[in-house]
Scaffold this active site. Structure first.
Site, mmCIF file in Angstrom:
data_model
loop_
_atom_site.group_PDB
_atom_site.id
_atom_site.type_symbol
_atom_site.label_atom_id
_atom_site.label_comp_id
_atom_site.label_asym_id
_atom_site.label_seq_id
_atom_site.Cartn_x
_atom_site.Cartn_y
_atom_site.Cartn_z
ATOM 1 N N ASP A 1 -3.857 24.836 -0.859
ATOM 2 C CA ASP A 1 -4.004 24.051 -2.089
ATOM 3 C C ASP A 1 -3.146 24.737 -3.146
ATOM 4 O OD1 ASP A 1 -4.852 23.104 -4.609
ATOM 5 O OD2 ASP A 1 -6.859 22.641 -3.867
ATOM 6 N N TYR B 1 -11.351 25.464 -3.927
ATOM 7 C CA TYR B 1 -11.927 24.439 -4.810
ATOM 8 C C TYR B 1 -13.306 24.006 -4.282
ATOM 9 C CZ TYR B 1 -11.976 19.919 -7.283
ATOM 10 O OH TYR B 1 -12.298 18.851 -8.054
ATOM 11 N N ARG C 1 0.818 -1.219 0.000
ATOM 12 C CA ARG C 1 0.000 0.000 0.000
ATOM 13 C C ARG C 1 0.854 1.272 0.000
ATOM 14 N NH1 ARG C 1 -3.940 -1.513 4.059
ATOM 15 N NH2 ARG C 1 -2.472 -0.554 5.489
ATOM 16 N N LYS D 1 -3.669 17.628 -12.338
ATOM 17 C CA LYS D 1 -3.689 18.792 -13.223
ATOM 18 C C LYS D 1 -2.336 18.974 -13.936
ATOM 19 C CE LYS D 1 -7.887 19.221 -11.827
ATOM 20 N NZ LYS D 1 -8.334 20.006 -10.688
HETATM 21 C C1 LIG Z 1 -8.919 19.516 -9.503
HETATM 22 C C2 LIG Z 1 -8.577 20.172 -8.259
HETATM 23 C C3 LIG Z 1 -8.583 19.480 -7.052
HETATM 24 C C4 LIG Z 1 -9.001 18.048 -6.946
HETATM 25 O O1 LIG Z 1 -8.225 17.163 -7.692
HETATM 26 P P1 LIG Z 1 -8.834 15.767 -8.158
HETATM 27 O O2 LIG Z 1 -7.649 14.946 -8.482
HETATM 28 O O3 LIG Z 1 -9.709 16.054 -9.336
HETATM 29 O O4 LIG Z 1 -9.613 15.218 -7.006
HETATM 30 C C5 LIG Z 1 -8.249 20.160 -5.900
HETATM 31 N N1 LIG Z 1 -7.909 21.460 -5.936
HETATM 32 C C6 LIG Z 1 -7.891 22.157 -7.086
HETATM 33 C C7 LIG Z 1 -7.517 23.594 -7.049
HETATM 34 C C8 LIG Z 1 -8.234 21.543 -8.280
HETATM 35 O O5 LIG Z 1 -8.233 22.249 -9.391
#
Ligand SMILES: *Cc1c(COP(=O)(O)O)cnc(C)c1O
Length: 398
Positions: A187, A115, A62, A212
């Site tokens: 974030d 987000y 894991r 992303k």
């Molecule tokens: C897309 C995104 C997330 C979440 O990512 P996932 O992999 O789609 O769960 C979190 N924060 C921001 C700013 C994002 O653009």
């Protein structure tokens, strides 16, 4: 010799090539395994002991083996942290952090630009666990101070924000968090270690949706949590283990492949986005452009002070009816309609303006907002596409 980040991104995490391994692959293989074999019982117990004391050593599949360890090392380098923890999605990485540091009776102060699904996590999970959240703009020190309570344990922010890309004054927020002994979590999907480095600006934890710009090719979902302080790392380590977060070796392999080119991709996205900003600036329907690297954005000075680069994300408020905005979005040929960003391709989303009522930075008199991810296509083609779609919307009879 101290090397630049971009040099390290080309060399970190490659398989060793030395006397013992005279031939080695350039790309580290994806090591898929659900469990680990030990040579002796002594080795098994020794691994357990070292793992319990916080060492990153693998006792079970894991936690991931070499492929995972290589990517974690790369994430630490990107974000300027000491340890990175992986999760199967960006939202999962956020959950890992909040579940690690918040308990029943605690309070969290959250930036109103975060987000969207974080609000869902608050409503569905945190409130049920008796964890209270307050959303505020976080753009004013007095406002932040006024919202802090004796039980506030976490300040959770995102800079720039997810829809309007407003920059927060992260160093000032970090000073407030420090004064009150509150954990500052941010974030950093927008910056992904290349364009913005929150740990160096005073944040305690940086969460990145690897999905992303790091993945970069719209073909994987993953999140990473990066921290620098030993105590914070220990808490994350035991909670990540206890909650069982795990990522597939194949996805990690793709993330490593993505990160090798993140610098050149981000530069191209950013260059294209700036040209698209200039194009929108000349259109009569444009009410406001949201892209901090654009010199007319009201957060440009803060961007210049704190950011190292930019990317392809931008929003535009248009003086269009919702119907005209829909025509604009649906007439676009090179921009796919959809969420997400950070892949090679251009995307467009018509933002529901009712959702923006929670956003202090939003001007409620604007009738529409379109969010664009400017991809790696030729920017001349993208602008020609935007131009024909604007023209069609402009002449749309209601
Ligand atoms: C897309 C995104 C997330 C979440 O990512 P996932 O992999 O789609 O769960 C979190 N924060 C921001 C700013 C994002 O653009």
């Amino acid at each position: 010799m101290s090397k630049s980040l971009f040099t390290k991104l080309s060399h970190l995490g490659t398989a060793p090539c030395d006397e013992q391994h005279p031939r080695a692959p350039v790309a580290l293989p994806a090591i898929r395994t659900s469990t680990v074999r030990f040579n002796t019982i002594h080795d098994l117990y020794d691994t357990y002991k070292r793992q319990s004391s916080g060492e990153r050593i693998v006792g079970y599949g894991r936690m991931g083996m070499d492929t995972h360890a290589a990517f974690e090392e790369i994430m630490c380098e990107l974000e300027g942290g000491q340890r990175a923890f992986l999760a199967p999605s960006g939202l999962n990485a956020i959950a890992m952090v909040l579940l690690s540091f918040l308990s029943a009776g605690d309070h969290m102060l959250v930036a109103d630009c975060v987000y969207g699904p974080v609000r869902q996590m608050d409503k569905t999970v945190l409130q049920r666990m008796n964890i209270e959240s307050t959303f505020c703009s976080m753009r004013n020190a007095d406002e932040i101070e006024a919202q802090i309570k004796p039980n506030t344990k976490v300040l959770y922010i995102e800079s720039p924000g997810s829809l309007l890309f407003e920059m927060l004054d992260l160093p000032s927020i970090a000073a407030i968090a420090k004064k009150h002994n509150i954990l500052l979590v941010t974030d950093n999907t927008w910056g992904s270690g290349i364009a913005y480095r929150p740990l160096e600006l005073g944040a305690d934890i940086s969460v990145v949706a690897v999905t992303k710009y790091i993945g970069g090719h719209s073909d994987l979902l993953m999140g990473a949590v990066v921290a620098k302080d030993e105590k914070v790392i220990k808490t994350l380590d035991i909670n990540q283990y206890a909650l069982g977060f795990s990522t597939s070796a194949d996805d990690v392999w793709l993330a490593i492949r993505g990160v090798r080119t993140i610098d050149v991709r981000m530069k191209r996205h950013a260059e294209n986005a700036l040209k698209v900003c200039e194009f929108f600036d000349q259109q009569p329907e444009t009410l406001q452009i949201f892209h901090p690297a654009y010199e007319k954005d009201s957060h440009h000075a803060l961007w210049k002070r704190d950011a190292l680069g930019s990317n392809g994300m931008m929003s535009v408020a248009l003086n269009f009816t919702p119907e005209q905005t829909k025509v604009f979005v649906e007439t676009l040929e090179l921009f796919s309609i959809g969420y997400s960003w950070g892949g090679y391709e251009s995307l467009v989303d018509m933002v529901d303006v009712s959702f923006l009522k929670n956003h202090a930075y939003w001007n409620a008199s604007y009738p529409s907002l379109v969010r664009l991810h400017i991809g790696l296509e030729s920017v001349e083609d993208l602008i020609a596409d935007l131009s024909q779609a604007l023209d069609k919307a402009r002449h749309h009879k209601v």
